[in-house]
Design an enzyme around this catalytic site. Sequence first.
Site, PDB file in Angstrom:
ATOM      1  N   ASP A 185      -5.093  -8.108  -3.320  1.00 15.55           N
ATOM      2  CA  ASP A 185      -5.337  -7.890  -1.890  1.00 15.55           C
ATOM      3  C   ASP A 185      -6.586  -8.606  -1.385  1.00 15.55           C
ATOM      4  O   ASP A 185      -6.542  -9.797  -1.095  1.00 15.55           O
ATOM      5  CB  ASP A 185      -5.370  -6.374  -1.611  1.00 15.55           C
ATOM      6  CG  ASP A 185      -5.299  -6.038  -0.125  1.00 15.55           C
ATOM      7  OD1 ASP A 185      -5.237  -6.976   0.698  1.00 15.55           O
ATOM      8  OD2 ASP A 185      -5.308  -4.847   0.225  1.00 15.55           O
ATOM      9  N   HIS A 197       0.836  -1.227   0.000  1.00 14.13           N
ATOM     10  CA  HIS A 197       0.000   0.000   0.000  1.00 14.13           C
ATOM     11  C   HIS A 197       0.867   1.272   0.000  1.00 14.13           C
ATOM     12  O   HIS A 197       0.904   1.973  -0.988  1.00 14.13           O
ATOM     13  CB  HIS A 197      -0.983   0.049   1.190  1.00 14.13           C
ATOM     14  CG  HIS A 197      -1.892  -1.123   1.284  1.00 14.13           C
ATOM     15  ND1 HIS A 197      -2.751  -1.467   0.276  1.00 14.13           N
ATOM     16  CD2 HIS A 197      -2.071  -2.053   2.268  1.00 14.13           C
ATOM     17  CE1 HIS A 197      -3.429  -2.548   0.627  1.00 14.13           C
ATOM     18  NE2 HIS A 197      -3.031  -2.926   1.828  1.00 14.13           N
TER      19      HIS A 197
HETATM   20 ZN    ZN Z   1      -3.125  -6.861   2.837  1.00 12.16          ZN
END
Ligand code: ZN
Length: 396
Positions: A296, A259
């Site tokens: 994800d 991220h």
């Molecule tokens: Zn994750």
Amino acid sequence: VIWCERAWLGGPDLADAVAIELDGDRIASVRPGAEPAGERLAGVTLPGFANAHSHAFQRLLRGRTQRGRGSFWTWREAMYAAAATLDPDGYRELATAVFAEMVAAGITLVGEFHYVHHDPDGKPYADPNAMGRAVIEAAASAGVRLTLLDTCYLHGGIGTELAGAQRRFGDGSVETWALRVAALDDGPRLRIGAAAHSVRALAPDELAAVAEAARGRPLHAHVSEQPRENEECLAAYGRTPVQVLADAGCLDGDFTAIHATHTTESLPRVCLCPTTERDLADGVGRPAGPFALGSDSNAVIDPFEEARAVELDQRLVTGERGHHEPEDLLAALTATGYAALGWDGGALRAGALADLVTVDLGSVRLRDAEDVVGSLVYAAHPADVGRVMVGGEWIR
Ligand SMILES: [Zn+2]
């Protein structure tokens, strides 16, 4: 030998009539402008896609958490409830279906950030790696190459004990985690990597111990997905999450930050997960260096969408176009993802792993494309993926 009508060898253009000679699980040579010989592949041939950040079990949440209000933190409660329902057999079945969907989308390598280790009370199964082995068997059934990023996860937040569904994530100490992971071995399509869940789940001294234990293997960590993580980290340690990870030595090895949405520091490599980050209202990250891509939460499994979203989300935020060329987004999906997961692949070149996919240029979406590389990123869909090869073997 396989012979490709067209192939992406890097850059903005395609090469025509490309002969790819295989040697076991690797590419021996790549020759554009070759006479047709061996197996003929229509459409465009590309290196297989790497999905550098996956939590297979979060597929359970697809279609259950998209409606309504809330934030990352309320979504996390639903995720914990889903995690509480898993056992090794159910997890194997679920992950097999998730990985099969990835293969159908052209993904040849997945990095599974794995932290559902123990039974719902936090007690180890008879085989303490039963859940990890379920993931390994699922990847083998689906044919996809796997880096199992076995995750050390010791606290529910900074200074907070694991509670409720989180208890099954914890090994109690870095030493116990490292001993458990040491019982897992690499295979031809399997690499055992490591993950430090986050600065929320590990204290600075524990991060240092994980970095030490992970030397020589890929190490991943969630970093600054939410502003609140930065605030809590600054309040507790007087440093940002990136500074805490750097001081612990995590950035010295083969490190990928997942991220990195709310960071300003430069990082050796990041992994963006745009479809999940937008779903969870995380914000838009702006990578300064190399970046890989991940599905994800697996609410969506579409590598093309992850790639185009990096550029399109930047356009919305900045009011300007042209932050990333399409070929750079394809490189994020391929070579950078392979590097993040510790494999020599993600490119059609001599010596690389023979992991490749074909995309049908006759589909309604891609027919008559003039800039094919641009069209792959901005118009292709998993339904356009044709054949998929992993390690010199057709798996689709
Ligand atoms: Zn994750």
